[in-house]
Structures are given as structure tokens and as C-alpha cells.
Design an enzyme around this catalytic site. Structure first.
Site, PDB file in Angstrom:
ATOM      1  N   SER A  61       0.846  -1.192   0.000  1.00 42.32           N
ATOM      2  CA  SER A  61       0.000   0.000   0.000  1.00 42.32           C
ATOM      3  C   SER A  61       0.879   1.238   0.000  1.00 42.32           C
ATOM      4  CB  SER A  61      -0.894   0.014   1.248  1.00 42.32           C
ATOM      5  OG  SER A  61      -1.605   1.240   1.364  1.00 42.32           O
ATOM      6  N   TYR A  76      -2.137  -0.161  10.513  1.00 49.69           N
ATOM      7  CA  TYR A  76      -2.216  -0.578   9.116  1.00 49.69           C
ATOM      8  C   TYR A  76      -0.944  -0.185   8.362  1.00 49.69           C
ATOM      9  CZ  TYR A  76      -3.774  -0.974   4.293  1.00 49.69           C
ATOM     10  OH  TYR A  76      -3.869  -1.297   2.964  1.00 49.69           O
TER      11      TYR A  76
END
Length: 263
Positions: A143, A156
Site C-alpha cells: 500500500s 495498518y
């Protein structure tokens, strides 16, 4: 590996979102597919759609990426019934936006089991298979959050930083065996992922110009199979931002806090 006909591609998190789009894109290119996720009923629906796209075989293997024993058992079944995997796409993962001071660390531990340790377990087993034929490609979906951390995504972002770091080292280790390793680092993607990541539903609206579709990510990912591409960062604007952030981190922190913190 530019021609995917006859190539065996395993995709985790294939029941929805990016994983589902990856399955359809790979099917268009004639690949034999192994689809994994926790929801067997959804996987079967994706399989049906893949069968409409391509005459190639599609196999469904339900799998919980937080369970290392299940990962090993599944890989043994796959090797015994199908054979070697040519391409592994580690796509399964989840996130949640929340201030770290109030974050439930039991949830953080589970996130790392899925996003990081699951990727490691599966990659190790796939690499052992690939090493025998001295060919293969492991693609890990990271990501942009693993390159640019923002407030309320500490856990995250940490998991995706780990995926990127792991992939970078693995790439060097497996290069002598002719096994390629690539990370795909998308920015926000309009999928059900954000049902968990941002329960309020307002985040995607505020960052609309940066939002990708799962089809865009899938198309870019399938195109790089068999190439020596080190990483793919999407969209272009956030790819540039990630490079600038590494060069000017203090300025980057200021801009994130004062201009781009949309959570």
C-alpha cells in the site's frame, strides 16, 4: 511469462475487491487460477464468472490467512492435486482507521497475522516450490500507506511497511533462483475494504481525486507478471508524493498534518 496460458496463478483475498478483479483479469489472459479467501460461497461466485471469461481451470481453496497450519495444509493439497504454482499474488489483507491511543491491540495482532505473517508463511512455501524449477513470481500487495504513513493508520501502515520491507529483502534472496518479487502499492481503492477501514464512509469522498478502482489495480498487476518490475505505486500522483516524501520527510510530515490528513 508474458503468455499466461497454462500458468498457475494463486490469488489470496480473491472473494471481492482487488482480488476479485485480479481473478477476472488473469482469466482474460488464459491463466489457470487458484482462488483463496475465507468466504467459500463468494469464491464460488467469482469462479463462475471466471468460467464465463475463460475455458482455463479455476480451483477454489477456502483459506484463513491468519492460520499458519491452514496455510500449510492448503499448499500441500494444491501441490498434490494441481502441482507447482507459477505466480503467487498475496492480496489478502484488511485495515482500520483509528487513533492508536485507543486501538485494540488484539485487533492489531490479528492484522499482522493476516497482512504480514500470512504473507510470509505463504511466500515461503511458494518459494520452496518455485525453487525446484528455478522460476516463478511472487507479487505482494502492499500500500502507499506503507510508504507514507498518516494519522489514524498507525497499525495498518506498520503492517504495510513490513510487507514492503519483507518483499525488498526477499527479492534479493530469490534473485539467484530466478524467482521474481514485486510489490504493488495502491493508494485508496474503492472496494469493500473501506467498510472496515473507514466505517464512517466519509474518507473516500474527501480524497476522491486519488481513489482507484479495483480493475485499474488488477490490470497493472497482471501486466507485470514475468517482468523484473521491482514495485508499482498507484496512482501516479501518490507515486510522486511517495518519492518526494522520502527526499523531504519533514516537509512531508507538515503537509500531511496541515493539508492532506482527511481521516
Amino acid at each position: 511469462m508474458n503468455d499466461l496460458k497454462g500458468k498457475v496463478i494463486m490469488i489470496t483475498g480473491a472473494s471481492s475487491g482487488i482480488g476479485e478483479s485480479l481473478a477476472y483479469e488473469a482469466a482474460k489472459n488464459g491463466a489457470t487460477l487458484i482462488l483463496s479467501a475465507r468466504r467459500e460461497n463468494k469464491l464460488k461466485e467469482v469462479k463462475e464468472q471466471c468460467n464465463k471469461i475463460s475455458a482455463s481451470e479455476v480451483y477454489v481453496y477456502p483459506l484463513d490467512m491468519s492460520d499458519p497450519d491452514a496455510i500449510e495444509e492448503t499448499m500441500v493439497k494444491i501441490e498434490n492435486s494441481i502441482g507447482k504454482i507459477d505466480v503467487l499474488i498475496n492480496n489478502a489483507g484488511f485495515g482500520r482507521t483509528e487513533e492508536f491511543m485507543t486501538y485494540d491491540l488484539n485487533k492489531a495482532e490479528n492484522m499482522f497475522r493476516v497482512n504480514v505473517l500470512g504473507v510470509m508463511y505463504l511466500s515461503q512455501l511458494a518459494a520452496i516450490q518455485m525453487a525446484d524449477s528455478r522460476s516463478g513470481h511472487i507479487i505482494n500487495v502492499g500500500s502507499i500507506a506503507g510508504k507514507i504513513a498518516t494519522p489514524k493508520s498507525a497499525v495498518y501502515s506498520a503492517s504495510k511497511f513490513a510487507v514492503i520491507g519483507f518483499s525488498n529483502a526477499l527479492r534479493l534472496e530469490l534473485k539467484p533462483l530466478n524467482i521474481k518479487v514485486t510489490t504493488i502499492n495502491p493508494g485508496p481503492v474503492d472496494t469493500a475494504f473501506f467498510d472496515e477501514f473507514d466505517p464512517s464512509g466519509s474518507y473516500l469522498e474527501r480524497i476522491g481525486r486519488f481513489v482507484l478502482t479495483s480493475d485499474e489495480v488488477a490490470e497493472k498487476t497482471i501486466k507485470i507478471i514475468g517482468t523484473n518490475k521491482r514495485e508499482v505505486n498507484l496512482p501516479f500522483s501518490l507515486s510522486v508524493a511517495a518519492k518526494l516524501y522520502s527526499l523531504f520527510p519533514a516537509l512531508g510530515d507538515y503537509l500531511i498534518l496541515n493539508q492532506f490528513d482527511k481521516k
